[in-house]
Design a protein around this motif. Structure first.
Motif, short mmCIF file in Angstrom:
data_model
loop_
_atom_site.label_atom_id
_atom_site.label_comp_id
_atom_site.label_asym_id
_atom_site.label_seq_id
_atom_site.Cartn_x
_atom_site.Cartn_y
_atom_site.Cartn_z
N SER A 30 0.51 -1.27 0.27
CA SER A 30 0.07 0.02 0.19
C SER A 30 0.50 1.37 -0.25
O SER A 30 0.53 2.37 -0.39
CB SER A 30 -0.57 -0.29 0.95
N MET A 33 3.25 1.47 -3.96
CA MET A 33 2.33 2.11 -4.25
C MET A 33 2.66 3.85 -4.41
O MET A 33 2.45 4.14 -5.68
CB MET A 33 0.95 1.45 -4.68
N LEU A 34 2.84 4.33 -3.45
CA LEU A 34 2.19 6.33 -3.34
C LEU A 34 3.50 5.95 -3.52
O LEU A 34 3.16 7.68 -3.69
CB LEU A 34 1.80 6.50 -2.21
N GLY A 159 2.00 1.18 -9.12
CA GLY A 159 1.32 2.12 -8.88
C GLY A 159 1.51 2.59 -10.45
O GLY A 159 0.15 3.84 -10.14
N SER A 175 -4.57 1.00 -2.87
CA SER A 175 -3.84 1.74 -1.57
C SER A 175 -5.26 1.38 -0.06
O SER A 175 -3.94 0.53 1.17
CB SER A 175 -2.50 2.66 -1.72
#
Length: 399
Positions: A30, A33-34, A159, A175
């Motif tokens: 999670s 991905m950002l 992502g 996410s």
């Protein structure tokens, strides 16, 4: 290993170990991905380079400030409650990004997200340390660390693909879902809480309550390697432009592949022979990888550098974490993990700033990577001094 020794070894692959590793994998996937998508989103909203940099910097600062207090809370309030609070903060903050169209609000949310990240990762590291049998600590930390590596290898690419295909809000949706699943899976973690040591009549100083002194040596060693890693993840793309390498993604793929291979092997070696059998070869491979990286001009030479660096990085980090836990008392593992992870956050931040300034002065990212090998030499000197100090303290009473 004899049959009796095999019978005495406690199982590693328990339900608690698997559930904790799964929760860690979901959380890191999670988060990773950002990493490449939020800066891009800030740029699309009209943000400048300073604001893009603050997206990373604010998150790192809040995480760094949170970890000592998270470690203290883990030792006082219990592991599971603190873990669930941290995961809930992460899930709610990621979901909140979807409703923020103003850069200032996103930066404020990043600060809160960093708090949740600092609590969650420190908690998961402490929980897994309680679960892993002491005689298999190196092996267990090696396997547990594979969840981080797997996420680092696949999540950023995932992502970016989702963002380019479906847009940034779909990235946030997935996410958030992963963070919620991490929270949900953590509800099923069950383990025996370590027996606390007898409390001393003398109240410890504030610094001793927040930081664990036994973790300072491995944390100092981690700081050296984290600064180098911060220089790599921050400037590898710019180095690729300088060296004429079109696809620097090969570095991350080869590095992650080698980390996946080497961690279980070095974990067993740590348990059977001790930290020196892992840390010293790991440092030499790290130096070799950095030097090869600095001279790379093709994708093949970049891949070879990544393989060497991956052996070093994959050996050192889990060994240092296992060593940190082994040196700390059971009721101080939270503070020990807080100290350890703070060194990692600080090192990556310093790597981006200090090595960036060095590259600016030298005018070359290749020279920056060559100079960064000095940090691993400092690593060897610190460990050599501690090893000699322990050996001397053992030898002296025999005279």
């Amino acid at each position: 290993m004899s049959e009796n020794e095999k019978k005495k070894r406690k199982p590693l692959w328990t339900k608690a170990f698997l559930v904790t590793s799964l929760s860690n994998l979901l959380l890191f996937f999670s988060f990773q991905m950002l990493i490449p998508t939020i800066p891009t989103h800030i740029s699309q909203l009209g943000g400048n380079d300073l604001q893009v940099g603050l997206v990373i910097g604010i998150f790192t600062i809040s995480s760094l400030l949170t970890r000592p207090f998270a470690g203290r809370a883990l030792d006082l309030l219990g592991r599971k409650h603190v873990l669930l609070v941290g995961l809930a903060i992460c899930a709610l903050t990621i979901a909140g990004y979807s409703y923020m169209a103003v850069i200032t609000l996103i930066l404020a949310a990043r600060f809160v997200h960093g708090i949740g990240w600092g609590i969650s990762t420190t908690s998961l590291g402490t929980v897994i340390a309680d679960i892993i049998p002491p005689e298999r600590r190196g092996e267990g930390m090696g396997y547990y660390g594979l969840s981080n590596t797997f996420a680092m290898a696949l999540a950023p690419l995932t992502g970016l693909w989702i963002m380019q295909t479906y847009g940034f809000h779909r990235v946030l949706l997935i996410s958030t879902l992963l963070a919620v699943l991490s929270l949900f899976s953590s509800l099923f973690i069950s383990y025996v809480k370590p027996v606390p040591l007898e409390k001393s009549a003398e109240r410890p100083k504030l610094i001793d309550r927040l930081w664990e002194r036994t973790a300072l040596l491995p944390s100092a060693l981690l700081l050296c390697t984290a600064i180098c890693y911060g220089g790599i993840v921050t400037f590898i793309t710019l180095f690729g432009h300088e060296a004429g390498i079109s696809n620097v993604g090969w570095f991350f793929l080869c590095n992650a592949s080698m980390v996946l291979i080497v961690r279980p092997i070095t974990g067993v070696l740590f348990d059977r022979r001790g930290p020196e059998w892992v840390l010293l070869p790991g440092a030499l491979f790290t130096i070799t990888g950095l030097l090869l990286l600095s001279y790379a001009h093709t994708e093949l030479s970049l891949a070879v550098a990544a393989l060497c660096y991956g052996i070093g990085f994959g050996s050192i980090q889990p060994a240092l974490q296992a060593w940190t836990i082994a040196r700390a008392a059971p009721n101080r593992r939270g503070a020990a993990n807080g100290t350890f992870f703070s060194a990692n956050d600080l090192g990556i931040g310093l790597g981006a700033m200090v090595l960036g300034a060095l590259a600016n002065v030298s005018g070359s990212y290749a020279l920056m990577y060559r100079f960064s090998t000095m940090l691993i030499i400092v690593f060897l000197l610190i460990y050599g001094w501690s090893f000699w100090h322990v050996w001397r303290s053992v030898r002296l009473p025999q005279r």
